[in-house]
Design an enzyme around this catalytic site. Structure first.
Site, PDB file in Angstrom:
ATOM      1  CG  ASP A   5     -53.319  44.595 -25.719  1.00 42.75           C
ATOM      2  OD1 ASP A   5     -53.939  43.700 -25.141  1.00 42.75           O
ATOM      3  OD2 ASP A   5     -52.534  45.368 -25.153  1.00 42.75           O
ATOM      4  CG  ASP A  10     -37.664  49.011 -22.824  1.00 41.20           C
ATOM      5  OD1 ASP A  10     -37.694  49.882 -21.928  1.00 41.20           O
ATOM      6  OD2 ASP A  10     -37.800  49.278 -24.020  1.00 41.20           O
TER       7      ASP A  10
HETATM    8  O1  LIG Z   1     -51.262  48.635 -25.134  1.00 39.06           O
HETATM    9  C1  LIG Z   1     -50.362  48.324 -25.902  1.00 39.06           C
HETATM   10  C2  LIG Z   1     -49.519  49.289 -26.509  1.00 39.06           C
HETATM   11  C3  LIG Z   1     -48.542  48.866 -27.382  1.00 39.06           C
HETATM   12  N1  LIG Z   1     -48.395  47.545 -27.659  1.00 39.06           N
HETATM   13  C4  LIG Z   1     -47.387  47.085 -28.631  1.00 39.06           C
HETATM   14  O2  LIG Z   1     -46.110  47.430 -28.155  1.00 39.06           O
HETATM   15  C5  LIG Z   1     -45.243  47.680 -29.244  1.00 39.06           C
HETATM   16  C6  LIG Z   1     -44.500  49.005 -29.020  1.00 39.06           C
HETATM   17  O3  LIG Z   1     -45.438  50.036 -28.954  1.00 39.06           O
HETATM   18  P1  LIG Z   1     -45.144  51.503 -29.563  1.00 39.06           P
HETATM   19  O4  LIG Z   1     -46.361  52.305 -29.459  1.00 39.06           O
HETATM   20  O5  LIG Z   1     -44.483  51.333 -30.897  1.00 39.06           O
HETATM   21  O6  LIG Z   1     -44.149  52.059 -28.480  1.00 39.06           O
HETATM   22  P2  LIG Z   1     -42.691  52.666 -28.658  1.00 39.06           P
HETATM   23  O7  LIG Z   1     -42.503  53.656 -27.568  1.00 39.06           O
HETATM   24  O8  LIG Z   1     -42.412  53.092 -30.045  1.00 39.06           O
HETATM   25  O9  LIG Z   1     -41.832  51.353 -28.334  1.00 39.06           O
HETATM   26  C7  LIG Z   1     -40.524  51.410 -27.870  1.00 39.06           C
HETATM   27  O10 LIG Z   1     -40.472  51.524 -26.463  1.00 39.06           O
HETATM   28  C8  LIG Z   1     -41.036  50.434 -25.709  1.00 39.06           C
HETATM   29  C9  LIG Z   1     -40.681  50.724 -24.258  1.00 39.06           C
HETATM   30  O11 LIG Z   1     -41.671  51.298 -23.599  1.00 39.06           O
HETATM   31  C10 LIG Z   1     -40.421  49.100 -26.135  1.00 39.06           C
HETATM   32  O12 LIG Z   1     -41.010  48.050 -25.417  1.00 39.06           O
HETATM   33  C11 LIG Z   1     -40.579  48.921 -27.630  1.00 39.06           C
HETATM   34  O13 LIG Z   1     -40.015  47.700 -28.030  1.00 39.06           O
HETATM   35  C12 LIG Z   1     -39.886  50.089 -28.302  1.00 39.06           C
HETATM   36  O14 LIG Z   1     -39.981  49.973 -29.716  1.00 39.06           O
HETATM   37  C13 LIG Z   1     -46.098  47.704 -30.518  1.00 39.06           C
HETATM   38  O15 LIG Z   1     -45.905  46.516 -31.251  1.00 39.06           O
HETATM   39  C14 LIG Z   1     -47.519  47.786 -29.983  1.00 39.06           C
HETATM   40  O16 LIG Z   1     -48.419  47.116 -30.810  1.00 39.06           O
HETATM   41  C15 LIG Z   1     -49.211  46.598 -27.058  1.00 39.06           C
HETATM   42  O17 LIG Z   1     -49.096  45.427 -27.335  1.00 39.06           O
HETATM   43  N2  LIG Z   1     -50.182  47.015 -26.200  1.00 39.06           N
END
Ligand SMILES: O=c1ccn([C@@H]2O[C@H](COP(=O)(O)OP(=O)(O)O[C@H]3O[C@H](CO)[C@@H](O)[C@H](O)[C@H]3O)[C@@H](O)[C@H]2O)c(=O)[nH]1
Length: 479
Positions: A124, A455
């Site tokens: 992204d 999700d």
């Molecule tokens: O604008 C964005 C923001 C994040 N991501 C990706 O999304 C994933 C998860 O992002 P993260 O910041 O780690 O969010 P978390 O809240 O830790 O993620 C948890 O919560 C999300 C629900 O909102 C789930 O989708 C994820 O799988 C879960 O690990 C990562 O690989 C990011 O690179 C994107 O692709 N675009």
């Protein structure tokens, strides 16, 4: 068992508080305010008791599942489905390219017929540095994958593997190859680290791959055309795999490496509510919105390229810790009696680098060991994002019908004839951010927009369409 003892002791505590509140109920002679304060406290205790009982009804009946992978191979050896694996990344400054490619390499190295998985990485952040790291990974993979498979090593992200096994092993053949592959990894790491530090791709590297030219049109992170690059075309590339041995014995082995590595960046929609071109996005929800767009783009692009009937989505920091997770998931999805009804198989999230004794409870032990397993026994676990294997049709919005059956032979039959270049160009349309306007994407198809826990609500929507889900928490963690 330990949890039951804990739950019973809490329940006893709650009962004793209720008894105390009843026995010492203020008499009518006492002050009115004191009586009402007492009633208020008592009501709070009753409310907590109700909440506690409802949550326990889920927790007391967990399901723990086991798989018999050898039976899957015996029965379905020839029709094992293609699997499309999506890895998302968003910002190379917080998600370093080296970490991301370790995740990619770990999933490319799954113990699965090499022509079946297709790995997609989407950035992204639109960073050229990430593209460079992936290019390096696609070269290193030609040595790393055979090494993993030959010696059946675990875990398979090179960084974690070399941290765990920090010296060459007793087996002399392995020791020799181990040292050579470690050197290759260290060299790659140095190159990626130095480029990341400088923040620019040197001109001689840019000349190595036509993909870098795509960045000539990039105005900014938020304004650029879609970029799609196929780094390993599994259909045509007869990749050469060098088995790393002494120079004299160096063998050149031909192996059909059927791994796609697609990398793309989308034009990020400008966040304005006035723009008719772009969907209006609540500002606070933009990163969730972008993440969902990411997954939708993957579903569309992969359907054009590999169209695997099974999809795995992964966060870029969640490497594969178990090379047999695909088979584990397929044991459920291909089960002859129940499999046709299962939409997704959710694995738990496990974390490295926790504090000593996990004082902040970051390992989510209760959630992953008790709560989600409890949901599994009561209608199916929630979809919690990363580490989830989906049936493509269910994620794309299909409703479950009683007579639904999957014919896995038909699903693997599709052949794509176009050249890599044509595929890259045609997929750009599918990756455009305006593609979803006036469509059912985000409503009935794909992940649901409009909620910070996209999700969870997507999983519930899939269940409302008649599908079931499964939770699998193996002894050797999947991710
Ligand atoms: O604008 C964005 C923001 C994040 N991501 C990706 O999304 C994933 C998860 O992002 P993260 O910041 O780690 O969010 P978390 O809240 O830790 O993620 C948890 O919560 C999300 C629900 O909102 C789930 O989708 C994820 O799988 C879960 O690990 C990562 O690989 C990011 O690179 C994107 O692709 N675009």
């Amino acid at each position: 068992m330990a949890y039951m003892v804990y739950a019973v002791s809490v329940m006893m505590g709650i009962c004793l508080i209720c008894v105390y509140r009843l026995i010492h109920f203020p008499s009518p002679s006492q002050e009115r305010l004191q009586r009402w304060a007492w009633i208020g406290s008592f009501m709070a205790v009753l409310w907590f008791t109700l909440y506690w009982l409802i949550t326990q009804s889920v927790r007391f009946n967990p399901i723990y599942r086991f798989t018999f992978k050898h039976r899957l191979s015996q029965r379905y050896e020839k029709v094992l489905p293609n699997v499309d694996i999506f890895v998302c990344t968003a910002d190379h400054t917080v998600e370093p390219p080296l970490m991301v490619i370790n995740t990619v390499l770990s999933i490319m190295a799954y113990d699965y017929p090499p022509e079946k998985p297709s790995v997609y990485l989407s950035d992204d952040g639109g960073s050229e540095l990430m593209f460079y790291a992936l290019l390096e990974a696609s070269r290193f993979a030609k040595y790393w994958l055979p090494f993993c498979k030959k010696f059946k090593i675990e875990p398979r992200p090179p960084a974690t593997y070399f941290e765990t096994i920090c010296k060459a092993l007793d087996d002399p053949t392995m020791a020799e190859e181990w040292s050579s592959i470690k050197k290759l990894y260290e060299d790659m790491k140095k190159r990626i680290d130095s480029t990341t530090k400088v923040g620019q791709i040197p001109e001689e590297i840019r000349k190595q791959h036509k993909g870098f030219q795509e960045w000539d049109l990039v105005l900014s992170k938020h304004d650029h055309p879609s970029i799609i690059q196929i780094l390993i075309d599994g259909r045509r590339e007869c990749s050469r795999v060098w088995i790393l041995k002494k120079k004299k014995e160096k063998k050149e082995k031909k192996q059909q490496c059927q791994l796609w590595c697609t990398w793309h960046v989308r034009r990020v929609p400008t966040i304005t509510t006035t723009s008719k071109q772009e969907p209006s996005i609540p500002l606070k929800a933009t990163s969730i919105y972008m993440y969902i767009l990411h997954i939708h783009t993957y579903i569309r692009v992969s359907s054009r390229i590999s169209n695997g009937p099974v999809i795995l989505n992964l966060d870029c920091d969640m490497y594969s810790n178990n090379s047999e997770s695909v088979q584990d998931a397929l044991c459920f999805l291909m089960d002859e009696e129940q499999g046709h009804r299962i939409a997704f198989v959710q694995f738990p999230q496990t974390f490295d680098n926790l504090t000593k004794n996990d004082v902040y409870s970051s390992s989510l032990r209760v959630i992953s060991a008790v709560e989600i397993a409890g949901f599994d026994a009561n209608g199916g676990p929630l979809y919690i994002g990363t580490g989830c294997f989906h049936r493509r049709e269910a994620l794309s919005g299909m409703k479950y019908k009683k007579d639904y059956k999957t014919d896995w032979t038909v699903k693997n039959d599709r052949k794509v004839e176009e050249s890599t270049h044509v595929l890259e160009e045609t997929c750009k349309v599918l990756a455009s951010c305006s593609y979803e306007q006036n469509t059912q994407w985000g409503k009935e198809m794909g992940l649901k927009y409009g909620c910070p826990v996209e999700d969870v609500i997507t999983g519930l929507a899939i269940q409302c369409r008649g599908w079931r889900s499964v939770y699998f928490n193996p002894e050797r963690k999947g991710f």
